[in-house]
Motif scaffolding. Sequence first.
Motif, PDB file in Angstrom:
ATOM      1  N   ASP A   1      -9.569   0.028   2.250  1.00 37.53           N
ATOM      2  CA  ASP A   1      -9.244  -0.313   0.880  1.00 37.53           C
ATOM      3  C   ASP A   1      -9.743   0.754  -0.083  1.00 37.53           C
ATOM      4  N   ALA A   2      -9.222   1.940   0.045  1.00 36.21           N
ATOM      5  CA  ALA A   2      -9.620   3.031  -0.836  1.00 36.21           C
ATOM      6  C   ALA A   2      -8.431   3.954  -1.028  1.00 36.21           C
ATOM      7  N   GLU A   3      -8.481   4.735  -2.117  1.00 34.28           N
ATOM      8  CA  GLU A   3      -7.409   5.681  -2.346  1.00 34.28           C
ATOM      9  C   GLU A   3      -7.568   6.856  -1.377  1.00 34.28           C
ATOM     10  N   PRO A   4      -6.536   7.657  -1.219  1.00 30.16           N
ATOM     11  CA  PRO A   4      -6.625   8.778  -0.282  1.00 30.16           C
ATOM     12  C   PRO A   4      -7.714   9.774  -0.671  1.00 30.16           C
TER      13      PRO A   4
ATOM     14  N   ASP B   1       1.406  12.081   2.819  1.00 26.25           N
ATOM     15  CA  ASP B   1       2.855  12.023   2.657  1.00 26.25           C
ATOM     16  C   ASP B   1       3.222  10.559   2.471  1.00 26.25           C
ATOM     17  N   LEU B   2       3.679  10.215   1.260  1.00 23.44           N
ATOM     18  CA  LEU B   2       3.936   8.805   0.960  1.00 23.44           C
ATOM     19  C   LEU B   2       5.343   8.374   1.333  1.00 23.44           C
ATOM     20  N   GLY B   3       6.290   9.301   1.251  1.00 22.19           N
ATOM     21  CA  GLY B   3       7.667   8.937   1.565  1.00 22.19           C
ATOM     22  C   GLY B   3       8.630   9.829   0.814  1.00 22.19           C
ATOM     23  N   ALA B   4       9.905   9.485   0.902  1.00 22.56           N
ATOM     24  CA  ALA B   4      10.939  10.303   0.272  1.00 22.56           C
ATOM     25  C   ALA B   4      10.797  10.288  -1.241  1.00 22.56           C
TER      26      ALA B   4
ATOM     27  N   LEU C   1       4.920   1.403  -5.615  1.00 23.80           N
ATOM     28  CA  LEU C   1       3.565   1.114  -5.135  1.00 23.80           C
ATOM     29  C   LEU C   1       3.519   1.333  -3.627  1.00 23.80           C
ATOM     30  N   TYR C   2       2.614   2.191  -3.194  1.00 28.93           N
ATOM     31  CA  TYR C   2       2.410   2.443  -1.763  1.00 28.93           C
ATOM     32  C   TYR C   2       1.156   1.685  -1.350  1.00 28.93           C
ATOM     33  N   ARG C   3       1.350   0.425  -0.953  1.00 31.84           N
ATOM     34  CA  ARG C   3       0.197  -0.455  -0.670  1.00 31.84           C
ATOM     35  C   ARG C   3      -0.669   0.079   0.460  1.00 31.84           C
ATOM     36  N   ASP C   4      -0.038   0.656   1.478  1.00 32.29           N
ATOM     37  CA  ASP C   4      -0.810   1.126   2.642  1.00 32.29           C
ATOM     38  C   ASP C   4      -1.788   2.232   2.273  1.00 32.29           C
ATOM     39  N   HIS C   5      -1.482   2.954   1.198  1.00 34.59           N
ATOM     40  CA  HIS C   5      -2.337   4.078   0.808  1.00 34.59           C
ATOM     41  C   HIS C   5      -3.078   3.828  -0.506  1.00 34.59           C
ATOM     42  N   ASN C   6      -2.841   2.660  -1.131  1.00 32.84           N
ATOM     43  CA  ASN C   6      -3.481   2.329  -2.412  1.00 32.84           C
ATOM     44  C   ASN C   6      -3.185   3.373  -3.480  1.00 32.84           C
ATOM     45  N   VAL C   7      -1.892   3.700  -3.579  1.00 32.56           N
ATOM     46  CA  VAL C   7      -1.441   4.689  -4.557  1.00 32.56           C
ATOM     47  C   VAL C   7      -0.175   4.159  -5.230  1.00 32.56           C
ATOM     48  N   VAL C   8      -0.062   4.399  -6.541  1.00 26.70           N
ATOM     49  CA  VAL C   8       1.197   4.138  -7.223  1.00 26.70           C
ATOM     50  C   VAL C   8       1.695   5.470  -7.770  1.00 26.70           C
TER      51      VAL C   8
ATOM     52  N   CYS D   1     -10.771  -4.327  -6.049  1.00 31.99           N
ATOM     53  CA  CYS D   1      -9.733  -4.948  -5.210  1.00 31.99           C
ATOM     54  C   CYS D   1      -8.533  -4.003  -5.130  1.00 31.99           C
ATOM     55  N   PRO D   2      -7.872  -3.962  -3.988  1.00 32.68           N
ATOM     56  CA  PRO D   2      -6.624  -3.207  -3.913  1.00 32.68           C
ATOM     57  C   PRO D   2      -5.528  -3.978  -4.669  1.00 32.68           C
ATOM     58  N   ILE D   3      -4.863  -3.313  -5.573  1.00 37.58           N
ATOM     59  CA  ILE D   3      -3.784  -3.958  -6.334  1.00 37.58           C
ATOM     60  C   ILE D   3      -2.546  -4.018  -5.455  1.00 37.58           C
ATOM     61  N   ASN D   4      -1.932  -5.195  -5.401  1.00 37.22           N
ATOM     62  CA  ASN D   4      -0.828  -5.364  -4.449  1.00 37.22           C
ATOM     63  C   ASN D   4       0.481  -5.765  -5.099  1.00 37.22           C
TER      64      ASN D   4
END
Length: 142
Positions: free
Chosen positions: A37-40, A45-48, A59-66, A87-90
Amino acid sequence: MPGRPTPSRRTVLRGAALTPVAGLGLAACSPGGETVDAEPTAPVDLGAESEVAKGGAKLYRDHNVVVSRDANGTLKAYSTICTHALCPINKLEGTKLICPCHGSEFDATSGEVLAAPASVPLKELPVEAKNGRVVAGPAATA
Ligand code: FES
C-alpha cells in the motif's frame, strides 16, 4: 439447567462485540504491508497512454497512482495514498478521488484536497509517455 444458555450467550456476544471493533480499526487506517500500500519508488509502466483521455483521469489501483491529462495532452501523476491516514484511495469519479476510510476527496488533476478530513494535497509523481505507455514514479523523467 436454566443457567447454561445465559453464560454461553453472554460469552459469545462479548466476543462478537470485541472482534469487529479491533478488526475495523486495523482495516480502516493501518497502512498494512507498506510495500503493497504505497506509491511507486521507481518508474512503473502503468499501461497504454491511450487509456488516459484528454481532460480525464485514470486510477491505477495496483500501483496507487492516478494519472490525468489536461486539454493540451500534458500528463500529471499523483500518489493515491491518502494524506490523512495513509489509506490507499480506491475510487475515482470523473477526476475526483474519494478515500474509502474517512471520505476525503482530492482533485486528480491537481492533487488538491476537495473535502476534509485530509488537509495536505496528494504527492505528485514524475510521469511521462514512453513508446505509447504511461510510466510514472520517481526518476521517471530523470
Ligand atoms: S485515510 Fe482518512 S480520509 Fe483517507
